[in-house]
Design an enzyme around this catalytic site. Structure first.
Site, PDB file in Angstrom:
ATOM      1  N   LYS A   4      25.717  15.365  47.235  1.00  0.00           N
ATOM      2  CA  LYS A   4      26.955  14.581  47.180  1.00  0.00           C
ATOM      3  C   LYS A   4      27.107  14.028  45.770  1.00  0.00           C
ATOM      4  CE  LYS A   4      29.469  10.746  49.325  1.00  0.00           C
ATOM      5  NZ  LYS A   4      29.432   9.690  50.348  1.00  0.00           N
TER       6      LYS A   4
ATOM      7  N   LYS B  39      29.290  18.114  48.842  1.00  0.00           N
ATOM      8  CA  LYS B  39      30.510  17.313  48.781  1.00  0.00           C
ATOM      9  C   LYS B  39      30.689  16.795  47.352  1.00  0.00           C
ATOM     10  CE  LYS B  39      32.687  13.174  50.807  1.00  0.00           C
ATOM     11  NZ  LYS B  39      32.520  12.016  51.713  1.00  0.00           N
TER      12      LYS B  39
END
Length: 330
Positions: free
Chosen positions: A200, A252
């Protein structure tokens, strides 16, 4: 001059009709591969539109249940829930309160759709803290990794008790998957899975999401989310999460990190672990804004975007277009 030599190998033969293109397509996109992220707002009597994400709302508990049924009927097989509480505090106690909005929303959706959907809860404190960070702060105002892990363990138990089939730790704390797995197992929730936000990145594309969850954040999260200049780091994070017990790993954002997604999918795939990718709010809002201005053809652009994420290696895609894309695919 000799007669023009005509090509013998003609790749266009395999593009000659829609049926032919379907027959030889390398990448498939199916509704069952899509997960719908949904926001639920405590105290809301009706859905509240999110200005920067046209078509996306903060649900009331009633509208959330209806939307979950719609998602299941569209052929989706998963939803990821985010809570928007009425009050916040320094340690995000609303995240672990059995009567907190996220935990009751998980129970609502499970009661409504049963096993038709894999009901997932976002496991992070940022929606619940008055400072907006993903963990608790130390005396110097820095995110305390290990103190945060204790809160994550409690949050995991609360979500599993509410009925979540999977929890989604997204805070990028070191050791979070191991602590969550141990907490779930010790509480008897051995069947509750972990979808780990393993790679992320700190991103400029999260802006609309922060409106969606009424974020209180000032500053940034660069001391715990990854640096966008790094790719090898993601493989290290993924391998650590798999070793600690992650059932699915995720990248992400998706679109600005398709190269990372490919690396992660190859690495995780060799170990038999599925890879997810999150088509995030800023990616959604950019396309919607361009379409609203007539600059792109909206529906083909949605499917092209999601297909690119699949082609890069994602087995599962979290996207705000999930229900609409499922209908377009049918």
């Amino acid at each position: 001059m000799s007669e023009l030599q005509r090509p013998v190998v003609r790749p266009r033969r395999l593009r000659s009709s829609a049926a032919m293109r379907e027959l030889v397509a390398e990448t498939t996109l199916r509704p069952a591969q899509l997960v719908l992220p949904m926001f639920v707002r405590e105290g809301a009597d009706e859905p509240v539109p999110i200005g920067s994400m046209p078509g996306v709302v903060q649900h009331s508990r009633d509208s959330l249940r209806r939307a979950a049924v719609e998602a299941a009927e569209a052929g989706l097989r998963g939803v990821m829930l985010f809570g928007v509480p009425e009050s916040k505090d320094a340690e995000g106690f609303g995240a672990t309160d059995p009567d907190g909005i996220l935990n009751v929303a998980i129970a609502d959706v499970v009661a409504e759709v049963g096993d038709a959907l894999v009901v997932m809860g976002d496991l992070c404190l940022d929606e619940f803290t008055d400072h907006g960070h993903c963990g608790v702060l130390d005396a110097d105002g820095r995110v305390d990794n290990d103190a945060t892990l204790a809160r994550y363990a409690e949050m995991a138990r609360a979500q599993a008790a509410a009925g979540a089939a999977m929890v989604g730790p997204s805070g990028m704390m070191d050791g979070q998957v191991a602590v969550i797995r141990a907490a779930l197992d010790e509480a008897g929730h051995t069947d509750t899975g972990i979808l780990a936000y393993s790679a992320k990145y700190a991103s400029a594309f999260y802006g609309p999401f922060r409106e969606a969850v009424d974020s209180s954040l000032s500053g940034d999260r660069r001391t715990y989310q990854q640096d966008g200049r790094n790719a090898r780091e993601s493989i290290r994070e993924v391998l650590l999460d798999i070793e600690e017990g992650a059932d699915v790993v995720m990248v992400k954002p998706a679109l600005a990190y398709l190269d990372v997604l490919r690396r992660v999918a190859d690495t995780a795939g060799e170990l038999g672990v599925p890879t997810a990718a999150y088509n995030i709010s800023g990616e959604y809002s950019m396309l919607e804004a361009a379409a609203a201005n007539g600059w792109i053809d909206r529906e083909p652009a949605i499917l092209e975007t999601l297909t690119s994420i699949r082609r890069a290696g994602a087995d599962i895609i979290l996207t705000y277009w999930a229900v609409e894309a499922a209908r377009l695919l049918r």
